[in-house]
Scaffold this motif. Sequence first.
Motif, PDB file in Angstrom:
ATOM      1  N   MET A   1      29.793 -50.295  63.810  1.00  0.00           N
ATOM      2  CA  MET A   1      28.592 -50.106  62.937  1.00  0.00           C
ATOM      3  C   MET A   1      27.564 -49.031  63.737  1.00  0.00           C
ATOM      4  O   MET A   1      26.829 -48.957  63.847  1.00  0.00           O
ATOM      5  CB  MET A   1      27.456 -51.281  62.553  1.00  0.00           C
ATOM      6  CG  MET A   1      26.266 -50.586  61.339  1.00  0.00           C
ATOM      7  SD  MET A   1      25.111 -51.826  61.648  1.00  0.00           S
ATOM      8  CE  MET A   1      23.962 -51.014  60.777  1.00  0.00           C
ATOM      9  N   LYS A   2      28.123 -48.039  62.644  1.00  0.00           N
ATOM     10  CA  LYS A   2      26.838 -46.124  62.906  1.00  0.00           C
ATOM     11  C   LYS A   2      26.141 -46.678  61.918  1.00  0.00           C
ATOM     12  O   LYS A   2      26.120 -46.496  61.032  1.00  0.00           O
ATOM     13  CB  LYS A   2      27.986 -45.110  62.627  1.00  0.00           C
ATOM     14  CG  LYS A   2      27.137 -43.552  63.212  1.00  0.00           C
ATOM     15  CD  LYS A   2      28.781 -42.752  62.823  1.00  0.00           C
ATOM     16  CE  LYS A   2      27.428 -41.697  63.019  1.00  0.00           C
ATOM     17  NZ  LYS A   2      28.247 -40.486  62.291  1.00  0.00           N
TER      18      LYS A   2
ATOM     19  N   PRO B   1      28.083 -40.008  55.371  1.00  0.00           N
ATOM     20  CA  PRO B   1      29.371 -40.788  55.430  1.00  0.00           C
ATOM     21  C   PRO B   1      29.610 -41.758  54.488  1.00  0.00           C
ATOM     22  O   PRO B   1      28.524 -42.139  53.707  1.00  0.00           O
ATOM     23  CB  PRO B   1      29.390 -41.377  56.935  1.00  0.00           C
ATOM     24  CG  PRO B   1      27.514 -40.962  57.276  1.00  0.00           C
ATOM     25  CD  PRO B   1      26.579 -40.517  55.701  1.00  0.00           C
ATOM     26  N   GLN B   2      31.154 -41.466  54.263  1.00  0.00           N
ATOM     27  CA  GLN B   2      31.982 -42.204  53.268  1.00  0.00           C
ATOM     28  C   GLN B   2      32.108 -43.674  53.341  1.00  0.00           C
ATOM     29  O   GLN B   2      32.309 -44.153  54.799  1.00  0.00           O
ATOM     30  CB  GLN B   2      33.658 -41.677  53.147  1.00  0.00           C
ATOM     31  CG  GLN B   2      33.541 -41.699  51.459  1.00  0.00           C
ATOM     32  CD  GLN B   2      34.839 -41.209  51.451  1.00  0.00           C
ATOM     33  OE1 GLN B   2      34.939 -40.244  52.740  1.00  0.00           O
ATOM     34  NE2 GLN B   2      36.037 -41.364  50.794  1.00  0.00           N
ATOM     35  N   GLY B   3      31.410 -44.204  53.003  1.00  0.00           N
ATOM     36  CA  GLY B   3      31.382 -45.934  52.788  1.00  0.00           C
ATOM     37  C   GLY B   3      29.940 -46.482  53.415  1.00  0.00           C
ATOM     38  O   GLY B   3      30.097 -47.925  53.648  1.00  0.00           O
ATOM     39  N   ALA B   4      28.787 -45.459  53.471  1.00  0.00           N
ATOM     40  CA  ALA B   4      28.239 -46.295  54.249  1.00  0.00           C
ATOM     41  C   ALA B   4      27.182 -46.857  53.464  1.00  0.00           C
ATOM     42  O   ALA B   4      26.740 -45.974  51.719  1.00  0.00           O
ATOM     43  CB  ALA B   4      27.173 -45.124  55.188  1.00  0.00           C
ATOM     44  N   ALA B   5      26.383 -47.543  54.029  1.00  0.00           N
ATOM     45  CA  ALA B   5      25.704 -48.105  52.600  1.00  0.00           C
ATOM     46  C   ALA B   5      24.249 -46.745  52.565  1.00  0.00           C
ATOM     47  O   ALA B   5      24.082 -46.761  53.776  1.00  0.00           O
ATOM     48  CB  ALA B   5      24.564 -49.394  53.366  1.00  0.00           C
ATOM     49  N   LEU B   6      23.583 -46.761  51.281  1.00  0.00           N
ATOM     50  CA  LEU B   6      23.147 -45.833  51.378  1.00  0.00           C
ATOM     51  C   LEU B   6      21.654 -46.649  51.061  1.00  0.00           C
ATOM     52  O   LEU B   6      21.734 -46.962  50.072  1.00  0.00           O
ATOM     53  CB  LEU B   6      22.980 -44.933  50.221  1.00  0.00           C
ATOM     54  CG  LEU B   6      21.966 -43.592  49.737  1.00  0.00           C
ATOM     55  CD1 LEU B   6      21.945 -42.568  50.419  1.00  0.00           C
ATOM     56  CD2 LEU B   6      22.867 -42.356  48.454  1.00  0.00           C
TER      57      LEU B   6
ATOM     58  N   SER C   1      28.527 -57.029  57.564  1.00  0.00           N
ATOM     59  CA  SER C   1      29.879 -56.591  56.845  1.00  0.00           C
ATOM     60  C   SER C   1      30.997 -55.583  56.929  1.00  0.00           C
ATOM     61  O   SER C   1      30.896 -55.083  55.679  1.00  0.00           O
ATOM     62  CB  SER C   1      28.514 -56.168  55.163  1.00  0.00           C
ATOM     63  OG  SER C   1      28.070 -55.226  55.244  1.00  0.00           O
ATOM     64  N   ALA C   2      30.421 -54.750  58.133  1.00  0.00           N
ATOM     65  CA  ALA C   2      31.834 -53.655  57.947  1.00  0.00           C
ATOM     66  C   ALA C   2      31.185 -52.285  57.343  1.00  0.00           C
ATOM     67  O   ALA C   2      31.456 -51.484  57.237  1.00  0.00           O
ATOM     68  CB  ALA C   2      32.788 -53.851  58.542  1.00  0.00           C
ATOM     69  N   ARG C   3      30.063 -52.011  57.408  1.00  0.00           N
ATOM     70  CA  ARG C   3      29.530 -51.361  56.823  1.00  0.00           C
ATOM     71  C   ARG C   3      28.665 -50.579  57.583  1.00  0.00           C
ATOM     72  O   ARG C   3      27.700 -50.485  58.251  1.00  0.00           O
ATOM     73  CB  ARG C   3      28.575 -51.787  55.178  1.00  0.00           C
ATOM     74  CG  ARG C   3      29.778 -51.728  54.325  1.00  0.00           C
ATOM     75  CD  ARG C   3      28.563 -51.905  52.857  1.00  0.00           C
ATOM     76  NE  ARG C   3      28.635 -51.018  51.921  1.00  0.00           N
ATOM     77  CZ  ARG C   3      27.846 -49.868  51.469  1.00  0.00           C
ATOM     78  NH1 ARG C   3      27.487 -51.403  50.743  1.00  0.00           N
ATOM     79  NH2 ARG C   3      27.822 -49.234  50.324  1.00  0.00           N
ATOM     80  N   ASP C   4      28.955 -49.202  57.948  1.00  0.00           N
ATOM     81  CA  ASP C   4      27.959 -48.015  58.584  1.00  0.00           C
ATOM     82  C   ASP C   4      26.724 -47.590  57.376  1.00  0.00           C
ATOM     83  O   ASP C   4      26.774 -47.840  56.075  1.00  0.00           O
ATOM     84  CB  ASP C   4      28.900 -46.962  58.291  1.00  0.00           C
ATOM     85  CG  ASP C   4      29.848 -46.566  59.590  1.00  0.00           C
ATOM     86  OD1 ASP C   4      29.463 -48.138  60.761  1.00  0.00           O
ATOM     87  OD2 ASP C   4      30.052 -45.871  59.328  1.00  0.00           O
ATOM     88  N   VAL C   5      25.537 -47.142  57.893  1.00  0.00           N
ATOM     89  CA  VAL C   5      24.386 -46.779  57.353  1.00  0.00           C
ATOM     90  C   VAL C   5      23.743 -45.670  56.786  1.00  0.00           C
ATOM     91  O   VAL C   5      23.884 -45.544  58.256  1.00  0.00           O
ATOM     92  CB  VAL C   5      23.065 -48.644  57.702  1.00  0.00           C
ATOM     93  CG1 VAL C   5      21.890 -47.926  56.805  1.00  0.00           C
ATOM     94  CG2 VAL C   5      23.795 -49.518  57.278  1.00  0.00           C
ATOM     95  N   CYS C   6      23.269 -45.700  56.061  1.00  0.00           N
ATOM     96  CA  CYS C   6      23.105 -43.789  55.996  1.00  0.00           C
ATOM     97  C   CYS C   6      21.225 -43.548  55.607  1.00  0.00           C
ATOM     98  O   CYS C   6      21.473 -44.501  54.381  1.00  0.00           O
ATOM     99  CB  CYS C   6      23.526 -42.765  55.498  1.00  0.00           C
ATOM    100  SG  CYS C   6      22.593 -41.154  55.068  1.00  0.00           S
TER     101      CYS C   6
END
Length: 155
Positions: free
Chosen positions: A1-2, A64-69, A94-99
């Motif tokens: 997770m980034k 980043p595309q698809g990241a939780a904002l 939930s396999a989501r990156d976060v920004c």
Amino acid sequence: MKITILAVGRLRKSPELSLIDDYLDRFNKAGRSFGLGPAVIIEVEGKKNLGMDAEAQLLERAIPQGAALVILDERGAVISSPEFAEKIGAWRDSARDVCFVIGGADGIAPSLRARADYAISFGKMVWPHMLVRVMLAEQIYRAGQIIAGTPYHRA
């Protein structure tokens, strides 16, 4: 997770930058075994009098595309460190990156605010953006330590 910290303005060599680098480095080393990280900072140019809408365009291009904002905003939720760790853990699971987005001096444009999945406030006081970055970096590190079950966070 980034995890991405996206901020308006460039932080020059300073004590704040040293603290941010230290917390994110510690998070990146400790978080790997728990599926956390890497955590990085992306800065967009914050020219004076650019305005919220122009800043929002720069920020949107860097999310980043698809990241939780997640925006840092005075109208956001005031949550505890364990609650923050729960959020980080849920996004990881939930396999989501976060920004995390830190706006410019005038805040975050309403159009970008409306897109956010979540909004966090560090309280009713106004904080300088460089200190918000330090506080966020520390809370990200703390969240990793809470998830790992270390004694760093003393509740």
